[in-house]
Design an enzyme around this catalytic site. Sequence first.
Site, PDB file in Angstrom:
ATOM      1  N   VAL A  42       0.811  -1.223   0.000  1.00 52.99           N
ATOM      2  CA  VAL A  42       0.000   0.000   0.000  1.00 52.99           C
ATOM      3  C   VAL A  42       0.843   1.271   0.000  1.00 52.99           C
ATOM      4  CG1 VAL A  42      -1.941  -1.148   1.122  1.00 52.99           C
ATOM      5  CG2 VAL A  42      -0.237   0.052   2.529  1.00 52.99           C
ATOM      6  N   SER A 100      -3.986   4.017  16.401  1.00 56.28           N
ATOM      7  CA  SER A 100      -3.468   3.378  17.608  1.00 56.28           C
ATOM      8  C   SER A 100      -3.742   4.305  18.774  1.00 56.28           C
ATOM      9  CB  SER A 100      -1.957   3.142  17.476  1.00 56.28           C
ATOM     10  OG  SER A 100      -1.370   2.818  18.719  1.00 56.28           O
ATOM     11  N   TYR A 126       6.294   5.696  14.928  1.00 49.72           N
ATOM     12  CA  TYR A 126       5.015   4.995  14.946  1.00 49.72           C
ATOM     13  C   TYR A 126       3.896   5.897  15.452  1.00 49.72           C
ATOM     14  CZ  TYR A 126       1.516   1.440  16.086  1.00 49.72           C
ATOM     15  OH  TYR A 126       0.362   0.705  16.159  1.00 49.72           O
ATOM     16  N   LYS A 160       0.664   7.458  13.340  1.00 47.44           N
ATOM     17  CA  LYS A 160      -0.718   7.149  13.700  1.00 47.44           C
ATOM     18  C   LYS A 160      -1.506   8.413  14.062  1.00 47.44           C
ATOM     19  CE  LYS A 160      -0.633   2.683  13.132  1.00 47.44           C
ATOM     20  NZ  LYS A 160      -1.469   2.029  12.079  1.00 47.44           N
TER      21      LYS A 160
END
Length: 245
Positions: free
Chosen positions: A56, A129, A142, A146
């Site tokens: 993706v 998240s 990360y 998110k």
Amino acid sequence: MTRTALVTGAARGIGLATVKLFLRDGLHVIMVDNDEDALSQAAADLENVTTLPCDVSDAEAVATLAAGVDRVDALVNNAGLADFGPIEETTFDRWRRVMATNLDGVFLMTQAFTPHLKDTKGAIVNIASISALRASTLRVAYGTSKAGVAHLTQQQAVELGEYGIRANCVCPGPVRTKLAMAVHTQDIIDAYHDAIPLNRYGQEVEIAEAIVWLCSSKASFVTGQRLAVDGGFESTGIGLPSLRA
């Protein structure tokens, strides 16, 4: 015509749990993952699914994927990459790998499938998240990726609502996956016990239930929302070991 859901990161974990719940509700499911072998294995015992390997984060691959799909009623952008480490040790290459999958992938997939969703007045659910809502150590790439997903969801809701497309975001808290249990020490498990009001990890299917609900007609007036499915984790402060029962 049979409703169709497309789920990325569908070969395992929350993605696969979501696929199974869509199938339970009678939808056809397009399973997308960049791990072709794992995808084939996951789909081997499932009926009414189509498997389409795709990265993706690759704009051309996503465009090709979209060109080969006729109908999408629900788009679940679940594919993600976890890479945890201190800020000082997070190289730009590591940063970019996380952003490419977690944030760029959501942008590319939604943009490519917007024409399909216009036709069906469909729903988008992006998987962020709890790290999108509260910062924690070792998650500079990360958590930031998110948080970007959470805001991108609101952008999608604002711009695509006029076409009848709804966009929402699910923010899972700690989930009892094989990967998590393999890397979480007893100290980490105990810390989560203190910090999560329900005193346990979530289950993959519990996250999937929220995703499928947001894609359903039962959530027909819900858009632009960030739903923490986290056992109350977001509502707590920093846990103290001395407060554990």
